[in-house]
Design a protein around this motif. Structure first.
Motif, PDB file in Angstrom:
ATOM      1  N   VAL A  66      34.290  28.454  11.390  1.00  0.00           N
ATOM      2  CA  VAL A  66      35.248  28.652  10.154  1.00  0.00           C
ATOM      3  C   VAL A  66      37.399  29.093  10.367  1.00  0.00           C
ATOM      4  CG1 VAL A  66      36.259  29.295   7.564  1.00  0.00           C
ATOM      5  CG2 VAL A  66      33.624  28.874   7.888  1.00  0.00           C
ATOM      6  N   ASN A  67      37.066  29.388  11.005  1.00  0.00           N
ATOM      7  CA  ASN A  67      38.290  30.008  12.179  1.00  0.00           C
ATOM      8  C   ASN A  67      38.939  28.526  12.928  1.00  0.00           C
ATOM      9  OD1 ASN A  67      38.447  32.309  10.260  1.00  0.00           O
ATOM     10  ND2 ASN A  67      38.300  34.009  11.640  1.00  0.00           N
ATOM     11  N   LEU A  68      37.438  28.553  13.759  1.00  0.00           N
ATOM     12  CA  LEU A  68      37.927  26.979  14.386  1.00  0.00           C
ATOM     13  C   LEU A  68      38.120  26.034  13.784  1.00  0.00           C
ATOM     14  CD1 LEU A  68      37.706  26.536  17.243  1.00  0.00           C
ATOM     15  CD2 LEU A  68      35.764  26.146  16.862  1.00  0.00           C
ATOM     16  N   ILE A  69      37.045  25.514  12.619  1.00  0.00           N
ATOM     17  CA  ILE A  69      37.723  24.328  11.903  1.00  0.00           C
ATOM     18  C   ILE A  69      39.331  24.913  10.699  1.00  0.00           C
ATOM     19  CG2 ILE A  69      36.449  23.548  10.129  1.00  0.00           C
ATOM     20  CD1 ILE A  69      33.821  24.274  10.520  1.00  0.00           C
ATOM     21  N   ASP A  70      39.537  25.562  10.349  1.00  0.00           N
ATOM     22  CA  ASP A  70      40.621  25.419  10.804  1.00  0.00           C
ATOM     23  C   ASP A  70      41.249  25.343  10.767  1.00  0.00           C
ATOM     24  OD1 ASP A  70      41.687  25.818   7.488  1.00  0.00           O
ATOM     25  OD2 ASP A  70      42.009  27.855   8.224  1.00  0.00           O
ATOM     26  N   SER A  71      41.660  25.668  12.153  1.00  0.00           N
ATOM     27  CA  SER A  71      42.800  25.980  13.205  1.00  0.00           C
ATOM     28  C   SER A  71      42.801  24.784  14.222  1.00  0.00           C
ATOM     29  CB  SER A  71      42.807  26.833  13.834  1.00  0.00           C
ATOM     30  OG  SER A  71      41.753  27.353  14.744  1.00  0.00           O
ATOM     31  N   SER A  72      41.643  23.556  13.850  1.00  0.00           N
ATOM     32  CA  SER A  72      41.409  22.655  14.910  1.00  0.00           C
ATOM     33  C   SER A  72      42.644  21.522  13.862  1.00  0.00           C
ATOM     34  CB  SER A  72      40.249  22.032  14.539  1.00  0.00           C
ATOM     35  OG  SER A  72      39.418  22.879  15.743  1.00  0.00           O
ATOM     36  N   ARG A  73      42.957  20.078  14.821  1.00  0.00           N
ATOM     37  CA  ARG A  73      43.307  18.821  14.299  1.00  0.00           C
ATOM     38  C   ARG A  73      42.616  18.132  14.608  1.00  0.00           C
ATOM     39  NH1 ARG A  73      45.515  15.001  13.367  1.00  0.00           N
ATOM     40  NH2 ARG A  73      47.140  13.658  13.487  1.00  0.00           N
ATOM     41  N   VAL A  74      41.215  18.202  15.582  1.00  0.00           N
ATOM     42  CA  VAL A  74      40.557  16.907  15.187  1.00  0.00           C
ATOM     43  C   VAL A  74      39.049  17.992  15.475  1.00  0.00           C
ATOM     44  CG1 VAL A  74      39.152  15.268  16.525  1.00  0.00           C
ATOM     45  CG2 VAL A  74      41.969  15.503  16.346  1.00  0.00           C
ATOM     46  N   VAL A  75      38.168  17.368  14.537  1.00  0.00           N
ATOM     47  CA  VAL A  75      36.515  17.670  14.929  1.00  0.00           C
ATOM     48  C   VAL A  75      35.284  17.227  15.196  1.00  0.00           C
ATOM     49  CG1 VAL A  75      35.035  19.849  13.180  1.00  0.00           C
ATOM     50  CG2 VAL A  75      37.475  19.761  12.785  1.00  0.00           C
ATOM     51  N   VAL A  76      34.654  17.102  15.929  1.00  0.00           N
ATOM     52  CA  VAL A  76      33.443  16.442  16.415  1.00  0.00           C
ATOM     53  C   VAL A  76      32.167  16.986  16.336  1.00  0.00           C
ATOM     54  CG1 VAL A  76      32.989  14.784  18.243  1.00  0.00           C
ATOM     55  CG2 VAL A  76      35.015  15.874  18.311  1.00  0.00           C
ATOM     56  N   CYS A  77      31.899  16.218  15.055  1.00  0.00           N
ATOM     57  CA  CYS A  77      30.273  16.453  15.143  1.00  0.00           C
ATOM     58  C   CYS A  77      29.200  15.785  15.007  1.00  0.00           C
ATOM     59  CB  CYS A  77      30.929  16.971  13.077  1.00  0.00           C
ATOM     60  SG  CYS A  77      31.587  17.754  12.460  1.00  0.00           S
ATOM     61  N   ASP A  78      28.730  16.470  15.953  1.00  0.00           N
ATOM     62  CA  ASP A  78      27.648  15.926  16.308  1.00  0.00           C
ATOM     63  C   ASP A  78      25.907  15.808  15.345  1.00  0.00           C
ATOM     64  OD1 ASP A  78      24.726  14.778  18.163  1.00  0.00           O
ATOM     65  OD2 ASP A  78      25.979  15.751  19.827  1.00  0.00           O
ATOM     66  N   SER A  94      42.198  28.080  -3.199  1.00  0.00           N
ATOM     67  CA  SER A  94      41.636  28.947  -3.656  1.00  0.00           C
ATOM     68  C   SER A  94      40.421  29.726  -2.059  1.00  0.00           C
ATOM     69  CB  SER A  94      40.843  27.741  -4.517  1.00  0.00           C
ATOM     70  OG  SER A  94      39.241  26.420  -3.713  1.00  0.00           O
ATOM     71  N   ARG A  95      40.059  31.033  -2.686  1.00  0.00           N
ATOM     72  CA  ARG A  95      39.360  31.492  -1.876  1.00  0.00           C
ATOM     73  C   ARG A  95      37.773  31.130  -1.845  1.00  0.00           C
ATOM     74  NH1 ARG A  95      42.200  34.902   1.063  1.00  0.00           N
ATOM     75  NH2 ARG A  95      44.322  35.519   0.292  1.00  0.00           N
ATOM     76  N   PRO A  96      36.567  30.778  -0.738  1.00  0.00           N
ATOM     77  CA  PRO A  96      35.761  30.593  -1.156  1.00  0.00           C
ATOM     78  C   PRO A  96      34.688  32.663  -1.151  1.00  0.00           C
ATOM     79  CG  PRO A  96      36.493  29.322   0.948  1.00  0.00           C
ATOM     80  CD  PRO A  96      37.623  30.170   0.008  1.00  0.00           C
ATOM     81  N   ASN A  97      34.091  32.815  -1.197  1.00  0.00           N
ATOM     82  CA  ASN A  97      33.061  33.853  -2.001  1.00  0.00           C
ATOM     83  C   ASN A  97      32.148  33.950  -0.907  1.00  0.00           C
ATOM     84  OD1 ASN A  97      34.134  33.853  -4.364  1.00  0.00           O
ATOM     85  ND2 ASN A  97      32.891  32.667  -5.238  1.00  0.00           N
ATOM     86  N   VAL A  98      31.923  32.984   0.432  1.00  0.00           N
ATOM     87  CA  VAL A  98      30.512  33.064   1.388  1.00  0.00           C
ATOM     88  C   VAL A  98      31.407  33.617   3.142  1.00  0.00           C
ATOM     89  CG1 VAL A  98      28.922  31.675   0.299  1.00  0.00           C
ATOM     90  CG2 VAL A  98      30.787  31.211   2.268  1.00  0.00           C
ATOM     91  N   PHE A  99      32.675  32.800   2.822  1.00  0.00           N
ATOM     92  CA  PHE A  99      33.668  33.643   4.394  1.00  0.00           C
ATOM     93  C   PHE A  99      35.260  33.477   3.692  1.00  0.00           C
ATOM     94  CE2 PHE A  99      33.023  29.077   4.095  1.00  0.00           C
ATOM     95  CZ  PHE A  99      34.196  28.415   3.724  1.00  0.00           C
ATOM     96  N   ALA A 100      35.866  34.159   4.356  1.00  0.00           N
ATOM     97  CA  ALA A 100      37.611  34.121   4.601  1.00  0.00           C
ATOM     98  C   ALA A 100      38.180  32.935   4.562  1.00  0.00           C
ATOM     99  CB  ALA A 100      37.986  35.332   4.860  1.00  0.00           C
ATOM    100  N   LEU A 101      39.314  32.718   3.999  1.00  0.00           N
ATOM    101  CA  LEU A 101      39.690  31.387   4.458  1.00  0.00           C
ATOM    102  C   LEU A 101      41.226  32.032   4.102  1.00  0.00           C
ATOM    103  CD1 LEU A 101      39.605  28.544   5.179  1.00  0.00           C
ATOM    104  CD2 LEU A 101      39.581  27.770   3.283  1.00  0.00           C
ATOM    105  N   ALA A 102      41.939  32.127   5.503  1.00  0.00           N
ATOM    106  CA  ALA A 102      43.420  31.806   4.928  1.00  0.00           C
ATOM    107  C   ALA A 102      44.334  31.229   3.619  1.00  0.00           C
ATOM    108  CB  ALA A 102      44.080  31.441   6.087  1.00  0.00           C
ATOM    109  N   ASP A 103      44.949  32.253   2.968  1.00  0.00           N
ATOM    110  CA  ASP A 103      45.877  31.777   1.960  1.00  0.00           C
ATOM    111  C   ASP A 103      47.055  30.127   2.760  1.00  0.00           C
ATOM    112  OD1 ASP A 103      45.628  33.013   0.539  1.00  0.00           O
ATOM    113  OD2 ASP A 103      47.107  34.155   0.214  1.00  0.00           O
ATOM    114  N   PHE A 104      47.144  30.021   3.377  1.00  0.00           N
ATOM    115  CA  PHE A 104      47.781  28.295   4.413  1.00  0.00           C
ATOM    116  C   PHE A 104      47.157  28.388   5.509  1.00  0.00           C
ATOM    117  CE2 PHE A 104      51.213  31.498   2.036  1.00  0.00           C
ATOM    118  CZ  PHE A 104      51.517  30.289   1.098  1.00  0.00           C
TER     119      PHE A 104
END
Length: 279
Positions: free
Chosen positions: A199-211, A136-146
């Motif tokens: 968002v693009n960076l998170i979406d394309s990442s294999r692992v996300v490290v959050c501090d 589903s597509r968010p309203n506040v940023f773009a997200l690819a279909d896949f």
């Protein structure tokens, strides 16, 4: 059953050709006998099958579903006209690559090699599976279909402050252990919106490290996006109290931001990444 026709061409033109020697490559012996009896291509029979017209590659290249409308055998091979189904596609190659087994593609080289194959699978069924997996597509940023994941990418979500520079370097060094790259959103300038780059960076990442050190609200928001997208998220913090109640049940790494503390952080990051990357 369908035709898989792979060429590095613009499929929107409606006309293409294929060298005779590339016809029925990567096709089972039984189907070769059916569609090339006595060494001659049964073009009339092939034209009755649906087609997947695919550009070469496994990333952002595009593929289309359609049918052959006219064909002609020439000394150099087959020239054919075709129509594309305007209700389907374009389909990104990276999404088709994830479904390659369902498409009957057993050799990854098929995505990079000009050829015309016949596959015994149900093309439309696979395409329906793709569309069912769209997000589903968010309203506040773009997200690819896949989802399009770079399996060699780790992203770091943290405050953009000098105090975290050495911590970021520690995360990058841990990623190098697995021959992975690490990026932070302030290194990317692709969109007018910083949030879109994140968002693009998170979406394309294999692992996300959050501090989560300092309870930075931006990092909390980014961690939530990463969790919602089904990413492997590693939580780190300088104080356990900075982790809110809703995230306390998730394993985390507590570290001290000095030389010895960052060395210990690196060891724990490597151990944790080794676990998540094996899943």
């Amino acid at each position: 059953m369908f035709n898989l026709i792979v060429r590095n061409t613009d499929w929107k033109t409606g006309r293409a050709n294929m060298i005779a020697g590339r016809a029925l490559a990567y096709t089972s012996d039984g189907l070769k006998q059916q569609f090339q009896p006595e060494g001659n291509l049964a073009l009339d029979d092939l034209a009755k099958l649906p087609c997947l017209f695919m550009q070469e590659g496994i990333r952002y290249e595009e593929a289309y579903v359609g049918h052959i409308t006219r064909h002609q055998m020439t000394p150099k091979g087959v020239t054919f006209d075709f129509t594309l189904d305007r209700h389907i596609g374009p389909l990104p190659n990276f999404a088709l690559y994830e479904l390659r087994s369902a498409l009957g593609i057993d050799d990854d080289f098929e995505f990079h090699h000009t050829h015309w194959a016949v596959k015994d699978e149900d093309l439309l069924h696979v395409v329906l599976r793709m569309y069912a997996s769209r997000r589903s597509r968010p309203n506040v940023f773009a997200l690819a279909d896949f989802a399009n994941v770079d399996h060699c990418l780790v992203s770091a979500m943290m405050p953009f402050a000098k105090d975290f520079s050495d911590v970021y370097d520690t995360i990058r060094e841990a990623a190098k252990t697995f021959r992975m790259n690490c990026q932070r959103a302030d290194e990317i300038f692709e969109n007018r919106s910083v949030m879109q780059d994140i968002v693009n960076l998170i979406d394309s990442s294999r692992v996300v490290v959050c501090d989560l050190s300092g309870r930075n609200p931006n990092v909390f928001y980014e961690a939530g996006i990463a969790h919602a997208l089904g990413k492997e998220v590693i939580l780190i913090t300088q104080r356990l109290d900075d982790i809110p109640f809703d995230l306390r049940h998730i394993r985390n790494i507590v570290y001290d931001n000095h030389a010895e503390g960052r060395k210990e952080l690196a060891k724990k990051l490597i151990a944790t990444m080794e676990t998540v990357l094996s899943r």
